[in-house]
Design a protein around this motif. Structure first.
Motif, PDB file in Angstrom:
ATOM      1  N   GLU A   1       0.836  -1.200   0.000  1.00 32.46           N
ATOM      2  CA  GLU A   1       0.000   0.000   0.000  1.00 32.46           C
ATOM      3  C   GLU A   1       0.872   1.252   0.000  1.00 32.46           C
ATOM      4  OE1 GLU A   1      -3.733  -0.028   2.418  1.00 32.46           O
ATOM      5  OE2 GLU A   1      -2.677  -1.633   3.480  1.00 32.46           O
ATOM      6  N   LYS A   2       0.451   2.255  -0.738  1.00 35.79           N
ATOM      7  CA  LYS A   2       1.192   3.509  -0.755  1.00 35.79           C
ATOM      8  C   LYS A   2       1.176   4.116   0.644  1.00 35.79           C
ATOM      9  CE  LYS A   2       0.065   4.615  -5.574  1.00 35.79           C
ATOM     10  NZ  LYS A   2      -0.743   3.403  -5.836  1.00 35.79           N
ATOM     11  N   ALA A   3       2.370   4.454   1.147  1.00 39.39           N
ATOM     12  CA  ALA A   3       2.477   4.897   2.531  1.00 39.39           C
ATOM     13  C   ALA A   3       3.109   6.270   2.701  1.00 39.39           C
ATOM     14  CB  ALA A   3       3.272   3.872   3.338  1.00 39.39           C
ATOM     15  N   GLY A   4       3.880   6.732   1.737  1.00 45.07           N
ATOM     16  CA  GLY A   4       4.535   8.027   1.887  1.00 45.07           C
ATOM     17  C   GLY A   4       5.080   8.536   0.572  1.00 45.07           C
ATOM     18  N   VAL A   5       5.302   9.832   0.503  1.00 44.11           N
ATOM     19  CA  VAL A   5       5.850  10.460  -0.706  1.00 44.11           C
ATOM     20  C   VAL A   5       6.986  11.403  -0.332  1.00 44.11           C
ATOM     21  CG1 VAL A   5       3.676  10.333  -1.973  1.00 44.11           C
ATOM     22  CG2 VAL A   5       4.211  12.383  -0.654  1.00 44.11           C
ATOM     23  N   CYS A   6       7.874  11.598  -1.283  1.00 47.08           N
ATOM     24  CA  CYS A   6       8.988  12.512  -1.096  1.00 47.08           C
ATOM     25  C   CYS A   6       9.393  13.056  -2.456  1.00 47.08           C
ATOM     26  CB  CYS A   6      10.166  11.764  -0.459  1.00 47.08           C
ATOM     27  SG  CYS A   6      11.646  12.764  -0.203  1.00 47.08           S
ATOM     28  N   GLY A   7       9.757  14.322  -2.506  1.00 43.50           N
ATOM     29  CA  GLY A   7      10.222  14.927  -3.749  1.00 43.50           C
ATOM     30  C   GLY A   7      11.514  15.673  -3.526  1.00 43.50           C
ATOM     31  N   VAL A   8      12.436  15.561  -4.476  1.00 42.35           N
ATOM     32  CA  VAL A   8      13.715  16.254  -4.375  1.00 42.35           C
ATOM     33  C   VAL A   8      13.902  17.175  -5.577  1.00 42.35           C
ATOM     34  CG1 VAL A   8      14.802  14.435  -3.016  1.00 42.35           C
ATOM     35  CG2 VAL A   8      14.938  14.350  -5.516  1.00 42.35           C
ATOM     36  N   ARG A   9      14.737  18.181  -5.391  1.00 44.57           N
ATOM     37  CA  ARG A   9      15.036  19.122  -6.464  1.00 44.57           C
ATOM     38  C   ARG A   9      16.533  19.399  -6.517  1.00 44.57           C
ATOM     39  NH1 ARG A   9      10.405  23.864  -6.679  1.00 44.57           N
ATOM     40  NH2 ARG A   9       8.602  22.547  -6.264  1.00 44.57           N
ATOM     41  N   PHE A  10      16.961  19.827  -7.706  1.00 44.44           N
ATOM     42  CA  PHE A  10      18.366  20.126  -7.923  1.00 44.44           C
ATOM     43  C   PHE A  10      18.494  21.456  -8.653  1.00 44.44           C
ATOM     44  CE2 PHE A  10      17.681  15.569  -7.832  1.00 44.44           C
ATOM     45  CZ  PHE A  10      18.620  15.148  -6.897  1.00 44.44           C
ATOM     46  N   LEU A  11      19.713  21.946  -8.732  1.00 43.66           N
ATOM     47  CA  LEU A  11      19.982  23.195  -9.435  1.00 43.66           C
ATOM     48  C   LEU A  11      19.432  23.126 -10.858  1.00 43.66           C
ATOM     49  CD1 LEU A  11      21.513  25.944  -9.529  1.00 43.66           C
ATOM     50  CD2 LEU A  11      23.485  24.661 -10.385  1.00 43.66           C
ATOM     51  N   GLY A  12      18.688  24.168 -11.262  1.00 39.67           N
ATOM     52  CA  GLY A  12      18.148  24.227 -12.612  1.00 39.67           C
ATOM     53  C   GLY A  12      16.798  23.564 -12.791  1.00 39.67           C
ATOM     54  N   ASP A  13      16.155  23.147 -11.681  1.00 40.07           N
ATOM     55  CA  ASP A  13      14.877  22.429 -11.773  1.00 40.07           C
ATOM     56  C   ASP A  13      13.648  23.325 -11.779  1.00 40.07           C
ATOM     57  OD1 ASP A  13      15.995  19.972 -11.965  1.00 40.07           O
ATOM     58  OD2 ASP A  13      15.482  19.283  -9.949  1.00 40.07           O
ATOM     59  N   ASN A  14      13.806  24.626 -11.696  1.00 36.06           N
ATOM     60  CA  ASN A  14      12.650  25.515 -11.545  1.00 36.06           C
ATOM     61  C   ASN A  14      11.612  25.334 -12.640  1.00 36.06           C
ATOM     62  OD1 ASN A  14      13.711  26.562  -9.226  1.00 36.06           O
ATOM     63  ND2 ASN A  14      14.424  28.468 -10.125  1.00 36.06           N
ATOM     64  N   ASP A  15      12.053  25.159 -13.881  1.00 38.08           N
ATOM     65  CA  ASP A  15      11.104  25.041 -14.977  1.00 38.08           C
ATOM     66  C   ASP A  15      10.303  23.754 -14.899  1.00 38.08           C
ATOM     67  OD1 ASP A  15      10.076  26.226 -17.485  1.00 38.08           O
ATOM     68  OD2 ASP A  15      10.889  24.395 -18.392  1.00 38.08           O
ATOM     69  N   ILE A  16      10.916  22.702 -14.375  1.00 38.81           N
ATOM     70  CA  ILE A  16      10.222  21.415 -14.242  1.00 38.81           C
ATOM     71  C   ILE A  16       9.033  21.544 -13.295  1.00 38.81           C
ATOM     72  CG2 ILE A  16      10.456  19.019 -13.461  1.00 38.81           C
ATOM     73  CD1 ILE A  16      13.391  19.148 -14.247  1.00 38.81           C
ATOM     74  N   TYR A  17       9.185  22.384 -12.273  1.00 40.19           N
ATOM     75  CA  TYR A  17       8.168  22.521 -11.230  1.00 40.19           C
ATOM     76  C   TYR A  17       7.350  23.801 -11.350  1.00 40.19           C
ATOM     77  CZ  TYR A  17      10.238  18.637  -8.617  1.00 40.19           C
ATOM     78  OH  TYR A  17      10.685  17.399  -8.222  1.00 40.19           O
TER      79      TYR A  17
ATOM     80  N   PRO B   1      24.808  24.624  -6.307  1.00 39.73           N
ATOM     81  CA  PRO B   1      25.367  23.519  -7.096  1.00 39.73           C
ATOM     82  C   PRO B   1      25.748  22.338  -6.206  1.00 39.73           C
ATOM     83  CG  PRO B   1      26.380  25.621  -7.695  1.00 39.73           C
ATOM     84  CD  PRO B   1      25.587  25.869  -6.447  1.00 39.73           C
ATOM     85  N   GLU B   2      25.691  21.133  -6.765  1.00 45.28           N
ATOM     86  CA  GLU B   2      26.073  19.896  -6.081  1.00 45.28           C
ATOM     87  C   GLU B   2      25.320  19.712  -4.765  1.00 45.28           C
ATOM     88  OE1 GLU B   2      30.359  20.343  -5.851  1.00 45.28           O
ATOM     89  OE2 GLU B   2      30.580  19.217  -7.711  1.00 45.28           O
ATOM     90  N   THR B   3      24.094  20.188  -4.751  1.00 48.74           N
ATOM     91  CA  THR B   3      23.263  20.105  -3.544  1.00 48.74           C
ATOM     92  C   THR B   3      21.863  19.623  -3.902  1.00 48.74           C
ATOM     93  OG1 THR B   3      24.483  21.953  -2.567  1.00 48.74           O
ATOM     94  CG2 THR B   3      22.374  21.398  -1.562  1.00 48.74           C
ATOM     95  N   CYS B   4      21.306  18.795  -3.046  1.00 49.86           N
ATOM     96  CA  CYS B   4      19.947  18.296  -3.222  1.00 49.86           C
ATOM     97  C   CYS B   4      19.028  18.946  -2.190  1.00 49.86           C
ATOM     98  CB  CYS B   4      19.925  16.777  -3.033  1.00 49.86           C
ATOM     99  SG  CYS B   4      18.268  16.037  -3.055  1.00 49.86           S
ATOM    100  N   HIS B   5      17.868  19.380  -2.638  1.00 49.70           N
ATOM    101  CA  HIS B   5      16.864  19.966  -1.753  1.00 49.70           C
ATOM    102  C   HIS B   5      15.705  18.987  -1.598  1.00 49.70           C
ATOM    103  CE1 HIS B   5      13.364  23.005  -1.235  1.00 49.70           C
ATOM    104  NE2 HIS B   5      13.792  22.584  -0.060  1.00 49.70           N
ATOM    105  N   VAL B   6      15.436  18.563  -0.377  1.00 53.70           N
ATOM    106  CA  VAL B   6      14.246  17.750  -0.104  1.00 53.70           C
ATOM    107  C   VAL B   6      13.069  18.704  -0.064  1.00 53.70           C
ATOM    108  CG1 VAL B   6      13.112  16.138   1.457  1.00 53.70           C
ATOM    109  CG2 VAL B   6      15.604  16.078   1.217  1.00 53.70           C
ATOM    110  N   ASP B   7      12.333  18.759  -1.161  1.00 49.77           N
ATOM    111  CA  ASP B   7      11.265  19.740  -1.317  1.00 49.77           C
ATOM    112  C   ASP B   7      10.065  19.417  -0.446  1.00 49.77           C
ATOM    113  OD1 ASP B   7       9.998  21.979  -2.968  1.00 49.77           O
ATOM    114  OD2 ASP B   7       8.574  20.347  -3.273  1.00 49.77           O
ATOM    115  N   HIS B   8       9.698  18.157  -0.367  1.00 46.90           N
ATOM    116  CA  HIS B   8       8.570  17.759   0.464  1.00 46.90           C
ATOM    117  C   HIS B   8       8.701  16.300   0.870  1.00 46.90           C
ATOM    118  CE1 HIS B   8       7.330  17.047  -3.778  1.00 46.90           C
ATOM    119  NE2 HIS B   8       6.886  15.899  -3.283  1.00 46.90           N
TER     120      HIS B   8
END
Length: 212
Positions: free
Chosen positions: A77-93, A125-132
């Motif tokens: 069963e689906k139990a949780g969600v997580c999203g990550v972002r990287f440098l240059g991802d603004n247009d994707i979101y 740069p070279e950094t990951c952001h846990v968006d949610h």
């Protein structure tokens, strides 16, 4: 023994389709994760509209979007969600007008304010952001949050990141989970009444973990 499995990318196929149940599940948990902010921006009665809105934001995105969204399943069963972002991802979101619900002038202004506060992020740069990150209420306390953070860290390392970070309201008890995962507070952000006006929270902490 109870099993925890992961699903990534989330239900993306060759036709750029995103399964509707995944959209609804992810959208609902996103609203739960930021419920206080959405209530502050609009009203408690608008929460169903916010779920529809968040589900809409998950649909018809570029393929790279779905490579940044993760679902953890607990016993199938689906139990949780997580999203990550990287440098240059603004247009994707990027925000899209067609996703926005009809909220009237006051509600729309409030929603745009909270979205600006949440989305206006410059990722180093070279950094990951846990968006949610959000866990289904009935599965909390079973290690789902840790699994999601582990998945985000693995993906960040795979992409060559040297650090991973997130923002959390200092009133949020989940801060303890992040500390257990070796995240440390790098800075706190309040800026008097502006943060409260935008999000309904008084202070946020930026927590970061060095990846080795």
């Amino acid at each position: 023994m109870t099993s925890v499995t992961t699903q990534q990318p989330i239900a993306f196929d060759e036709k750029d389709a995103y399964k509707d149940d995944d959209c609804k599940f992810s959208g609902r948990l996103l609203v739960e994760a930021f419920e206080g902010k959405f209530v502050h921006a609009t009203s408690r009665g608008r929460i169903p509209d916010m779920r529809v809105y968040q589900a809409n934001t998950q649909r018809r995105r570029p393929p790279e979007f779905y490579k940044r969204e993760f679902i953890v399943e607990y016993n199938g069963e689906k139990a949780g969600v997580c999203g990550v972002r990287f440098l240059g991802d603004n247009d994707i979101y990027r925000e899209r007008d067609e996703d926005m619900p009809s909220l009237g002038c006051k509600g729309s202004c409030g929603l745009y304010c909270v979205l600006y506060a949440i989305e206006n992020e410059t990722i180093p740069p070279e950094t990951c952001h846990v968006d949610h990150i959000s866990v289904e209420a009935r599965f909390r306390g079973r290690g789902i949050g840790k699994s999601l953070l582990d998945i985000a860290e693995i993906d960040a390392k795979r992409r060559g990141c040297k650090a991973i970070y997130l923002w959390v309201a200092t009133s949020n008890r989940e801060q303890h989970l992040y500390e257990m995962q070796e995240y440390v507070i790098m800075e706190k952000y309040s800026l008097c009444g502006l943060v409260w006006c935008q999000t309904g929270e008084k202070e946020f902490a930026r927590m970061e973990k060095t990846l080795v």
